[in-house]
Scaffold this motif. Structure first.
Motif: not given
Length: 162
Positions: A45-50, A30-35
């Motif tokens: 604006t927002t940017a999400l780093l996964f 699951v940690l691979g799916l959260v930002p």
């Protein structure tokens, strides 16, 4: 009343061990799916780093980590290289959890160490982004990575049980 599940010398049943390994794999996966980092800009604006890429919700664009590593690395600041290093640490943890689930052979200390180190790298990413003008980065991945690492560390009484 007796159980049909064999009991080990340490009192754990093999069914409980399998369940624990399944939960470990699920939590780490699951940690691979959260930002891991949420970056907010003064423009709103927002940017999400996964671990697998960078998502810009406002433009619906995705830059995968492979594009980042092999096409976009020219001229980038050094702190951003902590991102792929963190992904490597995470993959070590995921491999450890997967090994425990598939083969019954793993060490929770390796899983935990990879998660802790991945969290440290995300602190560096957030620090680097936050010193840039008009941007703030929130290392939410560090919180999630360290929370799972803490849970795994404290929930295993024997480090070879994963």
């Amino acid at each position: 009343m007796t159980s049909d599940t064999p009991e080990r010398a340490d009192g754990l049943h093999t069914g409980a061990i399998r369940r624990r390994r399944r939960i470990t794999l699920l939590l780490v996966s699951v940690l691979g799916l959260v930002p891991w980092s949420v970056q907010t800009f003064s423009t709103g604006t927002t940017a999400l780093l996964f671990p697998w890429g960078l998502v810009s919700p406002s433009t619906l664009s995705v830059t995968t980590i492979t594009d980042f590593l092999f096409h976009l690395t020219m001229g980038l600041p050094d702190f951003i290289l902590a991102w792929p290093l963190g992904v490597v640490c995470f993959l070590v943890s995921l491999g450890s959890a997967l090994s425990g689930y598939l083969f019954g052979r793993s060490d929770v200390r390796i899983t935990v160490a990879g998660l802790v180190l991945a969290g440290v790298t995300q602190l560096e990413v957030a620090r680097g982004f936050s010193v840039q003008p008009n941007r703030t980065a929130w290392p939410v991945g560090t919180v999630f990575l360290w929370a799972v690492a803490s849970y795994l560390y404290w929930s295993y009484t024997d480090a070879s049980e994963v």
